[in-house]
Design an enzyme around this catalytic site. Structure first.
Site, PDB file in Angstrom:
ATOM      1  N   ARG A 174      85.444  37.075  55.896  1.00 13.27           N
ATOM      2  CA  ARG A 174      86.658  37.857  56.386  1.00 13.27           C
ATOM      3  C   ARG A 174      88.075  37.996  55.538  1.00 13.27           C
ATOM      4  O   ARG A 174      88.896  37.608  55.902  1.00 13.27           O
ATOM      5  CB  ARG A 174      86.999  37.334  57.822  1.00 13.27           C
ATOM      6  CG  ARG A 174      85.717  37.195  58.652  1.00 13.27           C
ATOM      7  CD  ARG A 174      86.279  37.091  59.961  1.00 13.27           C
ATOM      8  NE  ARG A 174      86.580  38.387  60.620  1.00 13.27           N
ATOM      9  CZ  ARG A 174      86.867  38.437  62.020  1.00 13.27           C
ATOM     10  NH1 ARG A 174      86.745  37.354  62.722  1.00 13.27           N
ATOM     11  NH2 ARG A 174      87.197  39.786  62.676  1.00 13.27           N
ATOM     12  N   ARG A 217      88.989  34.752  74.998  1.00 16.45           N
ATOM     13  CA  ARG A 217      89.592  35.569  74.057  1.00 16.45           C
ATOM     14  C   ARG A 217      89.501  37.000  74.258  1.00 16.45           C
ATOM     15  O   ARG A 217      90.320  37.914  73.836  1.00 16.45           O
ATOM     16  CB  ARG A 217      89.296  35.006  72.704  1.00 16.45           C
ATOM     17  CG  ARG A 217      89.990  33.733  72.089  1.00 16.45           C
ATOM     18  CD  ARG A 217      89.938  33.685  70.552  1.00 16.45           C
ATOM     19  NE  ARG A 217      90.083  35.095  70.139  1.00 16.45           N
ATOM     20  CZ  ARG A 217      89.155  35.487  68.898  1.00 16.45           C
ATOM     21  NH1 ARG A 217      88.195  34.856  68.670  1.00 16.45           N
ATOM     22  NH2 ARG A 217      89.469  36.701  68.418  1.00 16.45           N
ATOM     23  N   LYS A 257      90.017  45.288  73.794  1.00 13.22           N
ATOM     24  CA  LYS A 257      90.351  44.099  73.155  1.00 13.22           C
ATOM     25  C   LYS A 257      90.921  44.674  71.767  1.00 13.22           C
ATOM     26  O   LYS A 257      92.098  44.608  71.454  1.00 13.22           O
ATOM     27  CB  LYS A 257      89.596  42.847  73.019  1.00 13.22           C
ATOM     28  CG  LYS A 257      90.119  41.818  72.058  1.00 13.22           C
ATOM     29  CD  LYS A 257      88.948  40.956  71.864  1.00 13.22           C
ATOM     30  CE  LYS A 257      89.013  40.131  70.592  1.00 13.22           C
ATOM     31  NZ  LYS A 257      88.951  40.774  69.414  1.00 13.22           N
ATOM     32  N   ASN A 258      89.989  45.469  71.141  1.00 14.94           N
ATOM     33  CA  ASN A 258      90.199  45.532  69.640  1.00 14.94           C
ATOM     34  C   ASN A 258      91.355  46.778  69.539  1.00 14.94           C
ATOM     35  O   ASN A 258      91.658  46.936  68.567  1.00 14.94           O
ATOM     36  CB  ASN A 258      88.834  45.984  69.004  1.00 14.94           C
ATOM     37  CG  ASN A 258      88.278  44.663  68.839  1.00 14.94           C
ATOM     38  OD1 ASN A 258      88.573  43.711  68.965  1.00 14.94           O
ATOM     39  ND2 ASN A 258      86.774  44.698  68.303  1.00 14.94           N
ATOM     40  N   CYS A 300      87.326  34.504  64.904  1.00 13.84           N
ATOM     41  CA  CYS A 300      85.929  33.952  64.694  1.00 13.84           C
ATOM     42  C   CYS A 300      85.337  33.588  63.417  1.00 13.84           C
ATOM     43  O   CYS A 300      85.551  34.521  62.564  1.00 13.84           O
ATOM     44  CB  CYS A 300      85.076  34.948  65.730  1.00 13.84           C
ATOM     45  SG  CYS A 300      85.283  35.205  67.324  1.00 13.84           S
ATOM     46  N   ASP A 312      79.101  43.655  67.306  1.00 12.98           N
ATOM     47  CA  ASP A 312      79.966  42.808  68.456  1.00 12.98           C
ATOM     48  C   ASP A 312      78.635  42.854  69.418  1.00 12.98           C
ATOM     49  O   ASP A 312      79.014  42.094  70.464  1.00 12.98           O
ATOM     50  CB  ASP A 312      81.182  43.255  68.954  1.00 12.98           C
ATOM     51  CG  ASP A 312      82.117  43.176  67.860  1.00 12.98           C
ATOM     52  OD1 ASP A 312      81.889  42.343  66.953  1.00 12.98           O
ATOM     53  OD2 ASP A 312      83.337  43.183  67.997  1.00 12.98           O
TER      54      ASP A 312
END
Ligand code: UD1
Length: 417
Positions: free
Chosen positions: A121, A396, A22-23, A116, A304
């Site tokens: 952030r 997601r 995903k990242n 999230c 994560d």
């Protein structure tokens, strides 16, 4: 609203194939617009973050074709228009369009990204990087206007080795005049994957995967074919699930060295694990020793995986500690794990877990993506039924999670209520 139901305490065996990261994907898709030619990326995960980025490409009039696990992006007719808030808010990684649009058109207009709620952030390091390359940044409420007459190479030192800032600066610098050096760059495998993609398109980037990245600006980028690396966080999540419920559970299509920090912790607590060239075979052990983890930038223990790993620590003998150093708000899973029967207390940025404690199914919430992964992990382990709300967070980032777990013997479903 979607809910997930899990009948836990079942043995899981068989093979789970890991999807593309995903990242990496969420940076590769915006990066693709840096050329005017057609780009093909394969091993793309079918997750809602991919859908959200494709929706932004559609807004920008980029031609997108999706087939199973691959995407063909053709930006020939694209228009550089403002990215509206509902699109940027869907995910954190929408901010990669800032670097990519700035790199291509010297102008990007978009709103503060979503994602999230695991901390404040900020994106100050991204913006400082753009400014160092010659851009000006205007901020009107939530809207950012970043533009430059000309982008030029610069020496940029990141105060924090930020994944997002490292990639965003690479995207903005790839076509700048002259050489850019990013010091204290993040070293995550996803950054290497993005740099490889850009180099396949004709960029001149060296040092990705080390703390100094050098980017020599080029005038044009061209078409290419690229493959997304396997998702180390998805892999790690299923390996942890295997340590709790597995009987010869095979986690396949992975790069084991990307999860070395997790594997050494699993070895330390006494997990029976077999590491192959591109797979891991894992079974639940009778007893686990307690341990401490501290989240760190790569190659340290990934933040994560902290939340799913905490579930495993509830089954270890004695006292374990988890110290979170990356995000200030990443213990939201703890109250729900306590509802399931865990003994955990949190003080400042450290959770103390006393185990082993049996877990019993109840209603819990996926407060964010990886907290959701922790709830799934706990639900698979717990006796009885666990019901998870806010499942959208999980979707997601985890491709076909219900199908993958069902195929190895889990009783799990998602339903719309
Ligand atoms: C990425 C990952 C996320 C992971 C995180 C850390 C994506 C899409 N997400 O997030 O899953 O948890 O790396 O491995 O790849 N910071 C600042 N200013 C900035 C940027 C970051 O202070 O401009 C701080 C953040 O608040 C945080 C730390 O730096 O405390 C690390 O953040 P960063 O590496 O940028 O994370 P993301 O790229 O957002």
């Amino acid at each position: 609203m979607k809910i997930m139901e899990i009948e836990g305490n079942r043995e899981l065996s068989g093979t789970i194939r890991i999807s593309g990261a995903k990242n990496a994907t969420v940076a590769l898709i915006p990066a693709a617009i840096l050329t005017d030619e057609e780009v093909t990326i394969c091993n793309i995960p079918e997750i809602t973050d991919t859908d959200a980025l494709c929706a932004i490409l559609n807004e920008l009039k980029v031609d997108v074709k999706r087939a199973s696990e691959s995407i063909v992006i053709n930006p020939k007719n694209m228009k550089n228009i403002e990215i509206a808030e509902p699109f940027s808010k869907k995910l954190r990684a929408s901010y990669y369009f800032m670097g990519a649009l700035l790199g291509k058109y010297k102008k990007a207009v978009m709103y503060f990204p979503g994602g999230c709620s695991i901390g404040a952030r900020p994106i100050d390091l991204h913006l400082k990087g753009f400014e160092a390359l010659g851009a000006t940044v205007k901020n009107e409420k939530n809207k950012y206007i970043v533009e430059a007459e000309e982008l030029h190479g610069a020496n940029i030192y990141l105060d924090i080795a930020s994944v997002g800032a490292t990639i965003n600066i690479m995207l903005a610098a790839v076509k700048a005049k002259g050489t850019t050096v990013i010091d204290n760059a993040a070293k995550e495998p996803e950054i290497v994957n993005v740099a490889t993609f850009l180099n396949n398109m004709g960029a001149r980037i060296s040092g990705a995967g080390t703390s100094t990245i050098k980017i020599e600006g080029v005038e044009t980028l061209h078409k290419c074919f690229h493959e997304v690396i396997p998702d180390r966080i998805e892999a790690g999540t299923y390996v942890i699930i295997g340590a709790l419920c597995g009987k010869n559970l095979k986690i396949d299509n992975i790069i084991p060295e990307h999860i070395d920090s997790l594997l050494s912790k699993l070895e330390e607590i006494g997990t029976q694990i077999q590491v192959g060239a591109d797979y891991i075979l894992i079974s639940k052990a009778e007893h686990y020793k307690s341990t401490n983890i501290k989240t760190l930038v790569y190659p340290g223990f990934p933040t994560d995986l902290q939340q799913p790993f905490t579930v495993l620590l509830t089954q270890c003998d004695g006292k374990s500690k988890v110290t979170e150093t990356i995000w200030e708000n990443r213990f939201m899973h703890v109250p729900y794990l306590k509802d399931l029967g865990a003994d955990i207390s949190v003080k400042n940025q450290t959770a103390t877990i006393i185990g082993p404690t049996p877990l019993t199914g109840t209603s819990v919430v996926a407060t964010d993506l990886r907290a959701g992964a922790a709830m799934v992990t706990a639900g698979l382990l717990a006796k009885g039924k666990t019901t998870i709300t806010n499942v959208e967070h999980i979707l997601r980032g985890y491709e076909q999670i219900v199908e993958k777990l069902t195929s190895v013997g889990a009783k799990i479903n998602i339903k719309e209520i």
